[in-house]
Scaffold this motif. Structure first.
Motif, PDB file in Angstrom:
ATOM      1  N   ALA A 238       0.873  -1.089   0.108  1.00  0.00           N
ATOM      2  CA  ALA A 238      -0.007   0.079   0.002  1.00  0.00           C
ATOM      3  C   ALA A 238       0.873   1.208  -0.089  1.00  0.00           C
ATOM      4  CB  ALA A 238      -0.896  -0.003   1.447  1.00  0.00           C
ATOM      5  N   ALA A 239       2.272   1.170   0.208  1.00  0.00           N
ATOM      6  CA  ALA A 239       3.034   2.374   0.428  1.00  0.00           C
ATOM      7  C   ALA A 239       3.332   3.285  -0.771  1.00  0.00           C
ATOM      8  CB  ALA A 239       4.154   1.983   1.064  1.00  0.00           C
ATOM      9  N   TYR A 312       3.625  -7.521 -15.948  1.00  0.00           N
ATOM     10  CA  TYR A 312       2.681  -6.477 -16.087  1.00  0.00           C
ATOM     11  C   TYR A 312       2.335  -5.815 -14.671  1.00  0.00           C
ATOM     12  CZ  TYR A 312      -0.161 -10.184 -13.532  1.00  0.00           C
ATOM     13  OH  TYR A 312      -0.567 -10.905 -12.765  1.00  0.00           O
ATOM     14  N   MET A 313       1.773  -4.777 -14.953  1.00  0.00           N
ATOM     15  CA  MET A 313       1.595  -3.873 -13.868  1.00  0.00           C
ATOM     16  C   MET A 313       0.079  -4.482 -13.234  1.00  0.00           C
ATOM     17  SD  MET A 313       3.998  -2.042 -13.521  1.00  0.00           S
ATOM     18  CE  MET A 313       3.749  -1.053 -12.282  1.00  0.00           C
ATOM     19  N   GLY A 314       0.021  -4.343 -11.797  1.00  0.00           N
ATOM     20  CA  GLY A 314      -1.264  -4.846 -11.202  1.00  0.00           C
ATOM     21  C   GLY A 314      -1.435  -4.148  -9.628  1.00  0.00           C
ATOM     22  N   SER A 315      -2.655  -4.087  -9.184  1.00  0.00           N
ATOM     23  CA  SER A 315      -2.734  -3.842  -7.925  1.00  0.00           C
ATOM     24  C   SER A 315      -3.118  -4.988  -6.893  1.00  0.00           C
ATOM     25  CB  SER A 315      -3.599  -2.420  -7.991  1.00  0.00           C
ATOM     26  OG  SER A 315      -3.240  -1.518  -8.702  1.00  0.00           O
ATOM     27  N   TYR A 316      -2.743  -5.083  -5.795  1.00  0.00           N
ATOM     28  CA  TYR A 316      -3.012  -6.203  -4.920  1.00  0.00           C
ATOM     29  C   TYR A 316      -2.944  -5.577  -3.488  1.00  0.00           C
ATOM     30  CZ  TYR A 316      -2.257  -8.583  -9.249  1.00  0.00           C
ATOM     31  OH  TYR A 316      -2.658  -9.042 -10.519  1.00  0.00           O
ATOM     32  N   THR A 360      -8.075  -2.119  -6.715  1.00  0.00           N
ATOM     33  CA  THR A 360      -7.778  -0.926  -7.369  1.00  0.00           C
ATOM     34  C   THR A 360      -7.541   0.177  -6.381  1.00  0.00           C
ATOM     35  OG1 THR A 360     -10.357  -0.217  -7.377  1.00  0.00           O
ATOM     36  CG2 THR A 360      -9.197  -1.598  -9.307  1.00  0.00           C
ATOM     37  N   ASP A 361      -7.545   0.054  -5.139  1.00  0.00           N
ATOM     38  CA  ASP A 361      -7.456   0.970  -3.929  1.00  0.00           C
ATOM     39  C   ASP A 361      -5.949   1.023  -3.737  1.00  0.00           C
ATOM     40  OD1 ASP A 361     -10.073   1.526  -3.836  1.00  0.00           O
ATOM     41  OD2 ASP A 361     -10.558   0.076  -2.125  1.00  0.00           O
ATOM     42  N   TYR A 362      -5.173  -0.102  -4.206  1.00  0.00           N
ATOM     43  CA  TYR A 362      -3.588  -0.027  -4.002  1.00  0.00           C
ATOM     44  C   TYR A 362      -2.947   0.336  -5.136  1.00  0.00           C
ATOM     45  CZ  TYR A 362      -4.380  -2.679   0.460  1.00  0.00           C
ATOM     46  OH  TYR A 362      -4.551  -2.969   1.604  1.00  0.00           O
ATOM     47  N   PRO A 363      -1.701   0.932  -5.014  1.00  0.00           N
ATOM     48  CA  PRO A 363      -0.809   1.257  -6.021  1.00  0.00           C
ATOM     49  C   PRO A 363      -0.531   0.116  -7.024  1.00  0.00           C
ATOM     50  CG  PRO A 363      -0.069   2.233  -3.942  1.00  0.00           C
ATOM     51  CD  PRO A 363      -1.326   1.124  -3.658  1.00  0.00           C
TER      52      PRO A 363
END
Length: 387
Positions: A238-239, A312-316, A360-363
């Motif tokens: 999350a940082a 790839y880019m993803g948010s988790y 989607t709330d995470y970078p």
């Protein structure tokens, strides 16, 4: 060097020695230029690296690689003692491995973090921890280096503050130290160019269930480093750090085989390579099981060769749900009952802990899914054996 040149100049004044002296002077000049250029090239290309790890079998290989590679300048080694190795032997072993490098690392700070995860009671199996503490039975001379008594978080902060450029952090154990550093020194984040994490999995199945060690475990989703301290992983994800996730999705493609071990043995010619060859000999059963991969080692290689990570880019986010029904075989209920932040320690749901969930709330982070296995093993072998 100046005094040598002066002596050569005196010789050059003697006509009989003039030709010889001039040749010596030319050779010395070239040598001085080579030394200067080598120093310049190393300083220009070597990136400051903080290696945060739990001193397990693949961490030894990863550390030796980073110490040997000319583009890596290891400025600090921090032990995540909530992982496989206990603090005291981890510090001793890290310093002993430092002594095996062909390069001089006289001022590398080595320190431990907390013995417990941020929350929960999860631990690695005792047999794995014993193997980590004892370097798989391979004996090394005790180093004269002394580890620092300050917390790993302070060492990370110190190394970042002293660096003349943004640092690379390679984190290959539980993320306890990294999460605590983020919580205490959030202003440091902008001074980190890359955070390479060995941990987690998105598409690949989990690896918590290991025959003869964790049979019957309810968790089929997570990877060990994230499972042990999922709260720490969630804080890190999350940082907003530039994360490259070297998880099971890519490490499953770099299995350590007996053929690799045989090939490596034929090329051993450095102290570090000799040590690693003995580790492989003592773990032939592990290799034969088909369960040994270049987990942490791949993360170290990607630190100096970014092209080895395609993805790839993803948010988790990371699951760390609490429960009143712990799964005790991977729990140590004797842990301190108070967390690092003063709150009461709670059991985490063993079935869900460490699972990565798209959010989607995470970078966004980079998830490595593809590498070049042949290049990985050849680069590792070449680097460890380079004189």
């Amino acid at each position: 060097m100046i005094s040598i040149f002066n002596k050569v100049d005196v010789l050059a004044g003697n006509k009989q020695l003039s030709s010889c002296a001039k040749r010596i002077q030319t050779l010395l000049s070239k040598t001085l230029v080579c030394v200067f250029m080598s120093t310049f090239v190393f300083s220009a290309w070597a990136k400051p690296i903080i290696f945060d790890n739990d001193m397990a079998i693949d961490d030894w290989a990863a550390l030796l690689f980073l110490l040997q590679h000319p583009h890596s300048d290891v400025v600090a080694i921090t032990i995540s003692a909530s992982g496989e190795s206990h603090c005291a032997p981890g510090l001793i072993n890290a310093n002993a491995l430092l002594d095996l490098s062909k390069y001089s690392f006289p001022s590398v700070d080595v320190a431990c973090g907390d013995d417990e995860p941020l929350d929960g009671y999860a631990v690695f199996p005792d047999a794995w921890r014993t193997d980590s503490d004892t370097l798989s039975g391979v004996k090394l001379p005790k180093s004269k280096r002394e580890a620092l008594s300050i917390h790993a978080v302070e060492v990370i902060h110190k190394a970042i503050g002293e660096a003349t450029e943004p640092v690379v952090i390679v984190a290959t154990g539980t993320l306890t130290n990294i999460a605590q550093w983020i919580e205490k020194y959030p202003e440091d984040i902008k001074q980190v160019s890359r955070l390479i994490i060995m941990g987690g999995n998105v598409e690949a199945p989990g690896n918590i269930i290991v025959p003869n060690f964790t049979d019957g475990h309810p968790n089929v989703s997570a990877e060990w480093n994230i499972f042990i301290d999922p709260l720490a992983a969630d804080i890190v994800f999350a940082a907003g750090l530039p994360i490259e996730l070297v998880g099971l999705d890519v490490t499953n493609t770099v299995r350590v085989t007996s053929a690799f071990a045989r090939d490596f043995k034929q090329k051993v010619n450095t102290p570090g390579a000799k040590f690693w060859d003995e580790v492989l000999d003592n773990n032939d059963w592990f290799i034969d099981s088909g369960e040994y991969y270049f987990w942490d080692t791949l993360a170290a290689l990607i630190a100096v060769e970014p092209s080895l990570c395609e993805g790839y880019m993803g948010s988790y986010r990371v699951e760390h749900k609490t429960t009143n029904k712990p799964w005790l075989p991977t729990s140590d209920v004797n842990m301190v009952k108070q967390r690092w932040d003063g709150k009461a320690r709670q059991h985490l749901d063993a079935e869900l802990a460490g699972k990565l969930v798209e959010s989607t709330d995470y970078p966004a982070i980079k998830v490595c899914t593809k590498t070049a296995p042949d290049k990985v093993f050849s680069l590792f072998t070449e680097t460890l054996n380079k004189q």
